[in-house]
Every structure is written in structure tokens, then in C-alpha cells.
Design a protein around this motif. Structure first.
Motif, PDB file in Angstrom:
ATOM      1  N   ARG A  74      -5.064   7.720  -4.235  1.00  0.00           N
ATOM      2  CA  ARG A  74      -3.713   8.020  -4.801  1.00  0.00           C
ATOM      3  C   ARG A  74      -4.147   8.249  -6.306  1.00  0.00           C
ATOM      4  NH1 ARG A  74       1.008   4.732  -1.976  1.00  0.00           N
ATOM      5  NH2 ARG A  74       0.941   5.449  -0.126  1.00  0.00           N
ATOM      6  N   THR A  75      -4.534   7.373  -7.162  1.00  0.00           N
ATOM      7  CA  THR A  75      -5.061   7.677  -8.482  1.00  0.00           C
ATOM      8  C   THR A  75      -5.882   8.877  -8.730  1.00  0.00           C
ATOM      9  OG1 THR A  75      -5.014   4.922  -8.570  1.00  0.00           O
ATOM     10  CG2 THR A  75      -6.221   6.233 -10.437  1.00  0.00           C
ATOM     11  N   ALA A  76      -6.978   8.941  -7.991  1.00  0.00           N
ATOM     12  CA  ALA A  76      -7.505   9.957  -8.231  1.00  0.00           C
ATOM     13  C   ALA A  76      -7.037  11.291  -8.001  1.00  0.00           C
ATOM     14  CB  ALA A  76      -8.902  10.109  -7.049  1.00  0.00           C
ATOM     15  N   THR A  77      -5.889  11.324  -6.976  1.00  0.00           N
ATOM     16  CA  THR A  77      -5.222  12.460  -6.860  1.00  0.00           C
ATOM     17  C   THR A  77      -4.484  12.760  -7.794  1.00  0.00           C
ATOM     18  OG1 THR A  77      -5.245  12.101  -4.414  1.00  0.00           O
ATOM     19  CG2 THR A  77      -3.410  13.563  -5.347  1.00  0.00           C
ATOM     20  N   ASP A  78      -3.766  11.655  -8.531  1.00  0.00           N
ATOM     21  CA  ASP A  78      -2.792  11.968  -9.780  1.00  0.00           C
ATOM     22  C   ASP A  78      -3.664  12.420 -10.914  1.00  0.00           C
ATOM     23  OD1 ASP A  78      -0.752  11.128  -8.032  1.00  0.00           O
ATOM     24  OD2 ASP A  78      -0.680   9.369  -9.034  1.00  0.00           O
ATOM     25  N   GLU A  79      -4.723  11.666 -11.003  1.00  0.00           N
ATOM     26  CA  GLU A  79      -5.730  12.211 -12.350  1.00  0.00           C
ATOM     27  C   GLU A  79      -6.076  13.756 -11.822  1.00  0.00           C
ATOM     28  OE1 GLU A  79      -8.798   9.270 -12.188  1.00  0.00           O
ATOM     29  OE2 GLU A  79      -7.585   8.001 -13.042  1.00  0.00           O
ATOM     30  N   HIS A  80      -6.245  14.284 -10.798  1.00  0.00           N
ATOM     31  CA  HIS A  80      -6.784  15.494 -10.643  1.00  0.00           C
ATOM     32  C   HIS A  80      -5.541  16.294 -11.108  1.00  0.00           C
ATOM     33  CE1 HIS A  80      -8.830  18.806  -8.628  1.00  0.00           C
ATOM     34  NE2 HIS A  80      -7.644  19.240  -7.942  1.00  0.00           N
ATOM     35  N   ARG A  81      -4.417  15.900 -10.495  1.00  0.00           N
ATOM     36  CA  ARG A  81      -3.318  16.902 -10.716  1.00  0.00           C
ATOM     37  C   ARG A  81      -3.079  17.006 -12.331  1.00  0.00           C
ATOM     38  NH1 ARG A  81       0.593  14.146  -6.103  1.00  0.00           N
ATOM     39  NH2 ARG A  81      -0.129  15.465  -4.297  1.00  0.00           N
ATOM     40  N   GLU A  82      -3.211  15.677 -13.072  1.00  0.00           N
ATOM     41  CA  GLU A  82      -2.848  16.004 -14.311  1.00  0.00           C
ATOM     42  C   GLU A  82      -4.037  16.698 -15.103  1.00  0.00           C
ATOM     43  OE1 GLU A  82      -3.022  11.887 -15.773  1.00  0.00           O
ATOM     44  OE2 GLU A  82      -1.236  11.352 -14.651  1.00  0.00           O
TER      45      GLU A  82
ATOM     46  N   SER B 289       0.751  -1.169  -0.007  1.00  0.00           N
ATOM     47  CA  SER B 289      -0.114  -0.018  -0.182  1.00  0.00           C
ATOM     48  C   SER B 289       0.686   1.364  -0.060  1.00  0.00           C
ATOM     49  CB  SER B 289      -1.036   0.024   1.194  1.00  0.00           C
ATOM     50  OG  SER B 289      -0.225   0.011   2.445  1.00  0.00           O
ATOM     51  N   GLN B 290       2.133   1.053   0.157  1.00  0.00           N
ATOM     52  CA  GLN B 290       3.233   2.195   0.218  1.00  0.00           C
ATOM     53  C   GLN B 290       3.520   2.692  -1.242  1.00  0.00           C
ATOM     54  OE1 GLN B 290       3.283   3.393   3.166  1.00  0.00           O
ATOM     55  NE2 GLN B 290       2.361   1.761   4.266  1.00  0.00           N
ATOM     56  N   MET B 291       3.132   1.638  -2.122  1.00  0.00           N
ATOM     57  CA  MET B 291       3.748   1.869  -3.478  1.00  0.00           C
ATOM     58  C   MET B 291       2.682   2.647  -4.210  1.00  0.00           C
ATOM     59  SD  MET B 291       6.321  -0.194  -3.251  1.00  0.00           S
ATOM     60  CE  MET B 291       7.007  -1.544  -2.255  1.00  0.00           C
ATOM     61  N   ALA B 292       3.444   3.387  -5.390  1.00  0.00           N
ATOM     62  CA  ALA B 292       2.670   4.328  -6.188  1.00  0.00           C
ATOM     63  C   ALA B 292       1.716   3.349  -7.044  1.00  0.00           C
ATOM     64  CB  ALA B 292       3.442   4.917  -7.130  1.00  0.00           C
ATOM     65  N   PRO B 293       0.317   3.725  -7.293  1.00  0.00           N
ATOM     66  CA  PRO B 293      -0.424   2.711  -8.041  1.00  0.00           C
ATOM     67  C   PRO B 293      -0.118   2.344  -9.239  1.00  0.00           C
ATOM     68  CG  PRO B 293      -1.521   5.103  -7.886  1.00  0.00           C
ATOM     69  CD  PRO B 293      -0.013   5.167  -7.052  1.00  0.00           C
TER      70      PRO B 293
ATOM     71  N   ALA C  31      -6.429  -5.475   3.041  1.00  0.00           N
ATOM     72  CA  ALA C  31      -6.679  -5.455   1.563  1.00  0.00           C
ATOM     73  C   ALA C  31      -7.683  -4.519   1.313  1.00  0.00           C
ATOM     74  CB  ALA C  31      -7.115  -6.880   1.137  1.00  0.00           C
ATOM     75  N   ARG C  32      -8.745  -4.308   2.257  1.00  0.00           N
ATOM     76  CA  ARG C  32      -9.702  -3.047   1.685  1.00  0.00           C
ATOM     77  C   ARG C  32      -8.876  -1.897   1.966  1.00  0.00           C
ATOM     78  NH1 ARG C  32     -12.904  -4.514   5.283  1.00  0.00           N
ATOM     79  NH2 ARG C  32     -13.773  -6.226   4.193  1.00  0.00           N
ATOM     80  N   GLY C  33      -8.234  -1.643   2.964  1.00  0.00           N
ATOM     81  CA  GLY C  33      -7.670  -0.629   3.233  1.00  0.00           C
ATOM     82  C   GLY C  33      -6.553  -0.190   2.129  1.00  0.00           C
ATOM     83  N   ALA C  34      -5.714  -1.213   1.782  1.00  0.00           N
ATOM     84  CA  ALA C  34      -4.884  -0.756   0.460  1.00  0.00           C
ATOM     85  C   ALA C  34      -5.404  -0.486  -0.798  1.00  0.00           C
ATOM     86  CB  ALA C  34      -3.915  -2.311   0.296  1.00  0.00           C
ATOM     87  N   LEU C  35      -6.511  -1.015  -1.147  1.00  0.00           N
ATOM     88  CA  LEU C  35      -7.237  -0.736  -2.223  1.00  0.00           C
ATOM     89  C   LEU C  35      -7.657   0.570  -2.122  1.00  0.00           C
ATOM     90  CD1 LEU C  35      -9.061  -4.084  -3.215  1.00  0.00           C
ATOM     91  CD2 LEU C  35      -7.078  -3.184  -4.461  1.00  0.00           C
ATOM     92  N   GLU C  36      -8.303   1.027  -0.904  1.00  0.00           N
ATOM     93  CA  GLU C  36      -8.681   2.367  -0.579  1.00  0.00           C
ATOM     94  C   GLU C  36      -7.792   3.289  -0.954  1.00  0.00           C
ATOM     95  OE1 GLU C  36     -10.691   2.113   3.068  1.00  0.00           O
ATOM     96  OE2 GLU C  36     -12.624   1.376   2.401  1.00  0.00           O
ATOM     97  N   THR C  37      -6.499   2.998  -0.331  1.00  0.00           N
ATOM     98  CA  THR C  37      -5.428   3.960  -0.452  1.00  0.00           C
ATOM     99  C   THR C  37      -5.059   4.163  -2.075  1.00  0.00           C
ATOM    100  OG1 THR C  37      -4.447   3.088   1.488  1.00  0.00           O
ATOM    101  CG2 THR C  37      -2.870   4.355   0.061  1.00  0.00           C
ATOM    102  N   PHE C  38      -5.085   2.959  -2.631  1.00  0.00           N
ATOM    103  CA  PHE C  38      -4.761   2.952  -4.178  1.00  0.00           C
ATOM    104  C   PHE C  38      -5.611   3.801  -4.954  1.00  0.00           C
ATOM    105  CE2 PHE C  38      -2.415  -1.286  -3.785  1.00  0.00           C
ATOM    106  CZ  PHE C  38      -1.080  -0.788  -3.719  1.00  0.00           C
ATOM    107  N   ALA C  39      -6.917   3.706  -4.643  1.00  0.00           N
ATOM    108  CA  ALA C  39      -7.771   4.563  -5.412  1.00  0.00           C
ATOM    109  C   ALA C  39      -7.843   5.953  -5.111  1.00  0.00           C
ATOM    110  CB  ALA C  39      -9.251   3.993  -4.680  1.00  0.00           C
TER     111      ALA C  39
END
Length: 538
Positions: A530-538, A490-494, A520-528
Motif C-alpha cells: 500500500r505504501t508503494a502504491t501511494d508513493e507511486h500515485r503521488e 492489516s485493513q488500516m491505511a499505512p 504478521a508477515r502477511g500484514a507487513l507485506e500488505t502495508f509495504a
């Protein structure tokens, strides 16, 4: 260290000499673990195996041997150790002198009360309170009420509390205005236990404090020290003062008030407790169940509480209320209808699972075993499995001997001692080998992987090699390795983690461990996120 902590629980199955050898280990933590293993194992060993080590040059060895001998320790040697410079050895002697009290002459105790060393005066005052009520010497203890050391004064107060009708209330009442709040408080409690109106009024004031922490602290004060003083205070207090605390919005207050009420035993207010089971306030219902659960240890509840009222409490939406209802039901001395329980069986309610398991039903045992593989309900599961004896399955217990949590390892070891002692002679040699040489066998090999996973997860690094390691570890047969691999992942980039994300999605339904599913639930929420944050920045 893990080997020593496990061996600590297996008592007569463990040889002493490897423990003595381990106390020479270069690692301080291993020496400490070996010392306490020696204490517990030595308590079941013959005296002749321990006595030669009473003169060991290592003070920690002598300390462990004294603890292990307990009441078998030579009185003269214990008295001698009271005045040594090594703090651990001195503490052991102070503890043992309390156990050996009846073997120490009162004249010796009075001499100790005049010692220059405060800890010797503390021990003497404590022991003087343990002699027969009519033989407790009042004058030396009254003098000790003014000792320069607080701990000596406290022990003198508690000793005088045991003097019955001879208690010097005038001298104790003078302490109600003492500048030391702890002295003031303990004198108040002792006087209240004797029915002193002023002291009882002060205690009632504590219980009505405006701030919840103040009320909680008041109950903590009343619960310590344990024993006759506390029980006497409860019997003197108007019961309504404790009953109103059961409705307190701050749950620790209700919980501790329930424990105080339980001290009344068969004189407890069962009618009022029964009425609270249908109270509209959830905290009142829970607190009433706490009180009944405590009472059930000593009182046949079926004489006072209809079982149907407790069964109805299983229907509530609050899981803590359901857990406490299950605990109360386990205290009933009449059969509990298991068919009424099964519909309420759920993964987290190990109390209810235990009640069902005690009736020989596999459904309950399965829930208990599942909770061995969690990080939050394992303690109670172990306690109930220990009660099941040989009916408890051995394989899941053996598998958890390598748990990362020391208390879990020791709990599993203790449970195996109760349920499957026939297995221990086969397991001890491997753990002795680990203790003495560091060579790790199958019992503790998974613990190495768990520690590696914890260490790598703590790095919080996105290095590709770590990502690969965590991805492989997600398939580990050890639920704890899988859990820590999830945390590390969960520490890794998505981006670039599609195979890992697919594994995490499968682990949402991990068949073995609720902790893995939660991670697993917590890790997937973290990935989601981060993905949303990266898309927002783009």
C-alpha cells in the motif's frame, strides 16, 4: 454453545439435567449443541436416568435419548418412532434399528419392507443384509431391486452382496445396464467382489480413465460403501492396476490407491512398495509411504520393510514426504533411533515430533505444544498428545479450550479426557454454569475476546478507535486475539501506524505461535504494497 460442545467430550463427569435444561434454550444452535452433548454424555449414563425422558413432549429430546440409549433402547419404541412425522426422531429410529437388528425378527423386517414409507423400507433392506448369510431372504430383496426409491434399491444390492454363494448374479447383472448410474455402479462393484469378469473389466476401465478427476472418482466409488464388498474387489483386481496408480501425477489418486492396497494386509506387495521408496517420481515415493502408513496400523512393518529405507526418506526436501516417513516409522515394532530423528525435527512436522515425543523426549513434546497454537497442524498434535497420557502437559491443553474453532475445542476436550481426567470434576461446574446461565468464567473468557477481534476485523474499517483497539490487542496473552488483531490492523491505511508496525515487526518472532508469525508477515507485506502504491500515485 462452546460450553455444551466441551461437555460433550467429558461423558461420565457431566450431569444430565443441565443438558436437558439447555435443550429449552431460546437459541436454536445452543439447543442443537446441548442435544448432541446429551447423546454422548447419555451413552455413559444409567438407563434409569434416561428412560423417563422417552415420553418427553419435545421430539428433539426423545431423539437425543434414543441416540444416547443406543442398543439399550426399547425395540418397540424404536419401531414406533420409525413412522413419526418428526424427521430427526425418525432418522434416530432408522439408525437405531440398524444397531438392534439381531433383536428384530426377520418376519417384522419383511413386513417393514412392504411399508409405504421409503425410509422404513430402506431400514428393512439394510437389516436383512445383516442377518446370517444363509438366512438372508433372497426373493423379497430381489423384488426390492425394482423399488421406485433409489435408496431402497441400493440397500437391496448391498444386502444381496452379503448372501455369499447364494448371490443372485443374474438379477444383479441385469442392473449393469440400468438407467440409474448409481445403481449401475453399485451392481458392478457387488458383482466384481464375486469375481464376475465383466464387472472387473468395467472397474479396470474406470481406473484407466483419461481425466484425473475420473480416476479419482473411480477410487471414491470403490471405497464406498465400506466393508466386505470393497475388500473383496481389491483382492480380485490385478495388483498392477493399483500399483500403477501410485505414480499418478494427481495426488488424491495415489493416496486413495494406497488405501486400497493397504486392505490387502500381509498380502500387500511389500517388495514393490519398498522399491517405490527410491523411485525418481516424488508422488510415487509419497504414495508408497501412504500405503505403508496405512498398513502399519495392522501389519508389523519391520518384517517386510528395512527401517533404513524409511529413515532415508526423511532426508528429502519435500515436507509431505518427510511427514509420511515419520508416520511409517511410528508404525515400526522395533525401536526407532531417536538420534537419527532429532536433526530433522522442525516446527511443522508434527508427525516426526510425535514419534520423538512417544519416546519420552521433551523436544518432541515442545513441538506438539507449539502446534496447538496454530490454525493448521493442531489436529494431529492433539491426537499424539492424547496418546502420551499423563505425560502430556495439561496447562497448554487447558489454554486451548477457548479456541475459536469448534473442532479444536472438542479435540482439546477429548484429549484432556484421555490425559488428565482428574482435572475434569474441577472444570465441569464452571462450564455447566455457562451452559445454563450464560455467565462466562476463566475457561471461556478469552473466547469472548477472540470473537470480538474476529468481528471487528470483519468490519474492515479504518476508524481511529478500531485502530487503537487492535493496537492494544496486539499485546494480548491469547495468540488467537493477537492473530485476529493483526488481521484487523492489516485493513488500516499505512500512514500513522508506526507503533503498530513496530509491534508487527516484533511479532514476526512471536515465541508462541507460528500462525501469529505468519499473520504478521502477511500484514507487513500488505502495508509495504500500500505504501508503494501511494508513493507511486503521488
Amino acid at each position: 454453545m462452546a460450553a455444551a460442545n466441551i461437555l460433550r467430550e467429558w461423558r461420565e463427569y457431566v450431569p444430565l439435567e443441565p443438558l436437558f435444561l439447555a435443550m429449552q434454550d431460546p437459541n436454536k444452535r445452543v439447543r442443537s449443541a446441548a442435544k448432541w452433548a446429551l447423546v454422548d454424555v447419555g451413552a455413559h449414563a444409567p438407563q434409569e436416568a434416561l428412560h423417563p425422558h422417552l415420553t418427553d413432549p419435545d421430539a428433539e429430546v426423545r431423539e437425543a435419548v434414543l441416540y444416547a440409549l443406543g442398543t439399550r433402547a426399547p425395540v418397540a419404541m424404536v419401531l414406533e418412532a420409525l413412522d413419526v412425522p418428526e424427521q430427526g426422531l425418525c432418522a434416530a429410529a432408522t439408525y437405531l434399528i440398524g444397531l438392534l437388528g439381531e433383536h428384530v425378527p426377520v418376519e417384522t423386517l419383511l413386513t417393514m419392507l412392504q411399508s409405504r414409507n421409503a425410509h422404513i423400507r430402506v431400514a428393512a433392506a439394510r437389516l436383512l443384509g445383516n442377518v446370517e448369510e444363509q438366512r438372508i431372504p433372497l426373493e423379497p430383496l430381489i423384488e426390492a431391486l425394482h423399488d421406485p426409491e433409489q435408496s431402497v434399491r441400493l440397500e437391496a444390492i448391498w444386502a444381496l452382496a452379503k448372501s455369499g454363494e447364494r448371490m443372485p448374479q443374474t438379477e444383479l447383472r441385469a442392473l449393469l445396464d440400468d438407467t440409474d448410474q448409481l445403481i449401475q455402479r453399485e451392481a458392478t462393484k457387488v458383482l466384481a467382489s464375486a469375481g464376475d469378469p465383466e464387472a472387473l473389466s468395467i472397474i479396470v476401465g474406470w481406473l484407466h480413465a483419461d481425466h484425473e478427476w475420473a480416476r479419482e472418482n473411480a477410487l471414491v466409488w470403490l471405497r464406498t460403501p465400506l466393508g466386505a464388498v470393497r475388500n473383496a474387489i481389491v483382492q480380485r483386481l490385478p495388483i498392477e492396476e493399483l500399483l500403477h496408480l501410485l505414480k499418478d501425477a494427481w495426488w488424491p489418486v495415489g493416496y486413495m490407491a494406497a488405501g486400497m492396497i493397504a486392505m490387502l494386509g500381509e498380502n500387500a506387495p511389500f517388495t514393490e512398495l519398498h522399491a517405490l521408496l527410491s523411485d525418481p517420481l516424488p508422488q510415487a515415493r509419497r504414495a508408497a509411504l501412504y500405503a505403508l502408513a496405512f498398513l502399519g496400523d495392522d501389519v508389523p512393518l519391520s518384517r517386510y520393510i528395512p527401517i533404513e529405507s524409511v529413515l532415508i526418506a526423511l532426508d528429502t526436501e519435500d515436507i509431505e514426504t518427510r511427514r509420511q516417513a515419520a508416520k511409517v516409522l511410528s508404525s515400526f515394532d522395533i525401536p526407532v533411533p531417536v538420534e537419527r530423528l532429532l536433526p530433522h525435527l522442525e516446527g511443522e512436522n508434527v508427525e516426526l515430533a510425535g514419534l520423538i515425543a512417544r519416546q519420552g523426549r521433551q523436544e518432541g513434546i515442545d513441538i506438539l505444544v507449539a502446534n496447538l497454537r496454530t490454525s493448521f497442524r493442531v489436529d494431529y498434535a492433539l491426537a499424539v498428545l492424547g496418546e502420551l497420557g499423563e505425560q502430556a502437559p495439561s496447562e497448554p491443553l487447558l489454554a486451548e479450550l477457548h479456541a475459536s474453532d469448534i473442532s479444536v475445542r472438542q479435540g482439546v476436550a477429548a484429549t484432556l479426557y484421555e490425559t488428565h481426567p482428574e482435572l475434569l470434576p474441577q472444570l465441569v461446574p464452571e462450564l455447566v454454569e455457562t451452559l445454563c446461565t450464560g455467565q462466562v468464567g476463566p475457561l471461556l473468557e478469552p473466547l469472548q475476546d477472540i470473537q470480538i477481534a474476529q468481528a471487528l476485523a470483519a468490519l474492515r474499517s479504518t476508524h481511529p478507535n478500531l485502530l487503537s483497539w487492535f493496537d492494544q490487542a496486539l499485546d494480548s496473552p491469547s495468540w488467537e486475539v493477537r492473530m485476529w488483531a493483526i488481521i484487523g490492523s492489516s485493513q488500516m491505511a499505512p500512514h500513522g501506524l508506526e507503533p503498530t508496525i513496530e509491534k508487527l515487526q516484533r511479532l514476526l518472532d512471536d515465541p508462541e505461535s507460528a500462525s501469529v508469525r505468519e499473520a504478521a508477515r502477511g500484514a507487513l507485506e500488505t502495508f509495504a504494497r500500500r505504501t508503494a502504491t501511494d508513493e507511486h500515485r503521488e
